[in-house]
Design a protein around this motif. Structure first.
Motif, mmCIF file in Angstrom:
data_model
loop_
_atom_site.group_PDB
_atom_site.id
_atom_site.type_symbol
_atom_site.label_atom_id
_atom_site.label_comp_id
_atom_site.label_asym_id
_atom_site.label_seq_id
_atom_site.Cartn_x
_atom_site.Cartn_y
_atom_site.Cartn_z
ATOM 1 N N SER A 226 -6.306 4.984 1.805
ATOM 2 C CA SER A 226 -5.930 4.309 0.552
ATOM 3 C C SER A 226 -5.311 5.297 -0.431
ATOM 4 O O SER A 226 -4.393 4.945 -1.179
ATOM 5 C CB SER A 226 -7.152 3.635 -0.063
ATOM 6 N N SER B 71 -0.722 -3.645 2.217
ATOM 7 C CA SER B 71 -2.019 -2.962 2.313
ATOM 8 C C SER B 71 -3.168 -3.892 1.944
ATOM 9 O O SER B 71 -4.284 -3.743 2.457
ATOM 10 C CB SER B 71 -2.036 -1.738 1.393
ATOM 11 N N ARG B 72 -2.931 -4.841 1.073
ATOM 12 C CA ARG B 72 -3.986 -5.778 0.683
ATOM 13 C C ARG B 72 -4.475 -6.612 1.866
ATOM 14 O O ARG B 72 -5.602 -7.096 1.853
ATOM 15 C CB ARG B 72 -3.475 -6.703 -0.423
ATOM 16 N N TRP C 19 -10.013 -0.469 -2.268
ATOM 17 C CA TRP C 19 -8.955 -1.471 -2.119
ATOM 18 C C TRP C 19 -8.494 -2.024 -3.459
ATOM 19 O O TRP C 19 -7.395 -2.581 -3.559
ATOM 20 C CB TRP C 19 -9.448 -2.630 -1.251
ATOM 21 N N PHE D 105 -5.655 -3.325 5.273
ATOM 22 C CA PHE D 105 -6.875 -2.537 5.105
ATOM 23 C C PHE D 105 -8.147 -3.386 5.274
ATOM 24 O O PHE D 105 -9.036 -3.021 6.066
ATOM 25 C CB PHE D 105 -6.868 -1.837 3.746
ATOM 26 N N PRO D 106 -8.318 -4.507 4.572
ATOM 27 C CA PRO D 106 -9.536 -5.312 4.788
ATOM 28 C C PRO D 106 -9.660 -5.838 6.214
ATOM 29 O O PRO D 106 -10.758 -5.856 6.785
ATOM 30 C CB PRO D 106 -9.386 -6.453 3.775
#
Length: 463
Positions: A331, A443-444, A283, A447-448
């Protein structure tokens, strides 16, 4: 001369007779009279047992030669009850690859054989080693599903036979056995395994030999110091049931069941934590400049070096690792999308600059124009084209250098002809394409959030 010899011999005989009389008188003086002896203590009086005399042999005392010990006790009669108890000395190993376990135990049998009864005044038992076992009848118990087993023989065969006067027999031996254990690894390494050691008579059916646990659940005892590196031993318990073979019949079978719970801490350190850290490390590429290709690609490939457990089918740890691989792979795909959109925009900007440069070479010289109205009066441009400069003030035009003023005017003229049509199509639909770093911004968060949701579901299902 012979006369003197006779006299000398006579003197010697008289002296010898005198000495003998003195010795007898001393013996009578020191010996007590018969009536003065104290009565013996009955507790200290040792009764002679016929089993302890050297004159009686074991074969004669147990009458081994008088009976046929190839047949079971009470042959042609009811089944012989044989009690069993087990003391587990150690649980040596558990093999996931071979699906078996190794155990060392003391196996004890109890039965009665009246043919071995012997007379004894003290009712004491006799203990023998393994040499007598070959001469009498013993139960033919074996381990079902065993792969390897042996009786310890250091320093001699670890076999003990104890015979009581009424014919009861205790037969004990120390055995190490490796037996199969059907393990289910679908929840590995968050799994619990139940293994079973099975005992059964090989030749005698339930009509000839009745095998049972001598004291129920108390027939199985374990050492509290037994421990394994990867497992926690939860419990031992015993069961029994009948086993049927189509060709021979029904047999009594005894079961030693034990449950093992795997230690998870080792796998957390070796598998789960590294996989999670590598996903989180991937990430970091969302915060790196999209033009830094080596940095972003290397972060995405590190988890591919993680070691996979050597298993033949899907387990819980495989699901976790493969989902982690998917997140790292996504990613990398995210960076590929950002890089592709950035390349498209750079290509359009390059073409636009080349077109502007070509147009700037074909325009007449506008050097020396005091302000924008001078260019508008030129016959080369129509009034509609000149209106595109209405939004630019004179102050901003005069503040620049003369060379920069010419380039600025040409750029705005060319953009007016090309962009007026695109503005009507709407800029909102192309906001991500025009500003590609917005994909990294989304995406920040995505994804998490998705990985945390996966971990919640995973640990709730398997724990």
């Amino acid at each position: 001369m012979p006369r003197y010899t006779r006299v000398l011999l006579l003197v010697l005989c008289v002296s010898l007779i005198g000495e003998c009389r003195k010795h007898r008188s001393r013996k009578k003086r020191w010996s007590a009279p018969a009536g003065t002896h104290k009565p013996a203590n009955p507790l200290s009086k040792k009764v002679v047992d016929g089993t302890k005399t050297r004159k009686v042999k074991t074969s004669h005392l147990l009458r081994i030669d008088e009976h046929d010990f190839t047949m079971r006790p009470a042959f042609a009669g009811p089944a012989v009850p044989v009690g069993v108890d087990v003391q587990v000395e150690s649980l040596d190993s558990i093999s996931e690859v071979d699906m078996d376990f190794t155990m060392t135990l003391y196996l004890r049998h109890y039965w009665k054989d009246e043919r071995l009864a012997f007379p004894s005044a003290t009712n004491k038992s006799m203990t023998f080693d393994g040499r007598l076992v070959k001469k009498i009848w013993v139960p033919d118990v074996f381990f079902v599903h065993s792969k390897r087993s042996f009786i310890h023989d250091t320093t001699t065969d670890n076999i003990m036979l104890r015979v009581f006067p009424d014919g009861h027999v205790l037969y004990s031996l120390r055995v190490t056995v490796t037996a199969a254990c059907n393990m289910d690894f679908s929840r590995f390494p968050l799994d619990s395994q139940t293994c079973t050691l099975e005992l059964e008579s090989y030749a005698y059916t339930d009509e000839d030999l009745m095998l049972y646990w001598k004291s129920g659940d108390e027939s199985l005892s374990t050492d509290d110091r037994i421990s394994l590196s990867q497992f926690l031993i939860q419990k031992f318990h015993t069961t029994s049931r009948l086993a049927f073979y189509s060709s021979t019949g029904w047999y009594n079978r005894l079961y030693i069941n034990f449950t093992l719970r795997r230690h998870i801490f080792f796998f957390l350190l070796q598998t789960y934590f590294p996989a999670t850290l590598m996903v989180m490390l991937s990430w970091v590429s969302f915060w790196i400049d999209r033009r830094a290709v080596p940095a972003r690609v290397s972060l995405g490939k590190r988890i591919l070096n993680a070691s996979m457990p050597r298993v033949s089918y899907i387990k819980a740890v495989d699901i976790y690792l493969w989902v982690s691989f998917v997140f790292v792979f996504l990613s990398v795909l995210e960076y590929a999308a950002v890089n592709y959109l950035t390349t498209l925009r750079d290509g359009k900007d390059r073409k636009l600059r080349e077109k502007v440069k070509e147009q700037s070479q074909t325009l007449p010289c506008t050097c020396g124009m005091p302000h924008t109205k001078t260019m508008m009066l030129d016959g080369t441009y129509s009034e509609e084209d000149a209106n595109s400069l209405a939004g630019y003030t004179r102050a901003s035009m005069v503040a620049e250098d003369i060379s920069d003023k010419q380039e600025q005017m040409v750029v705005h003229l060319s953009l007016d002809n090309e962009s007026t049509g695109t503005k009507k199509k709407g800029i909102r639909g192309f906001r991500i394409i025009q500003n590609t770093h917005a994909i990294d911004t989304y995406s920040r968060m995505i994804f998490p959030g998705a990985y945390i949701l996966f971990n919640l579901i995973y640990w709730c299902v398997y724990c």
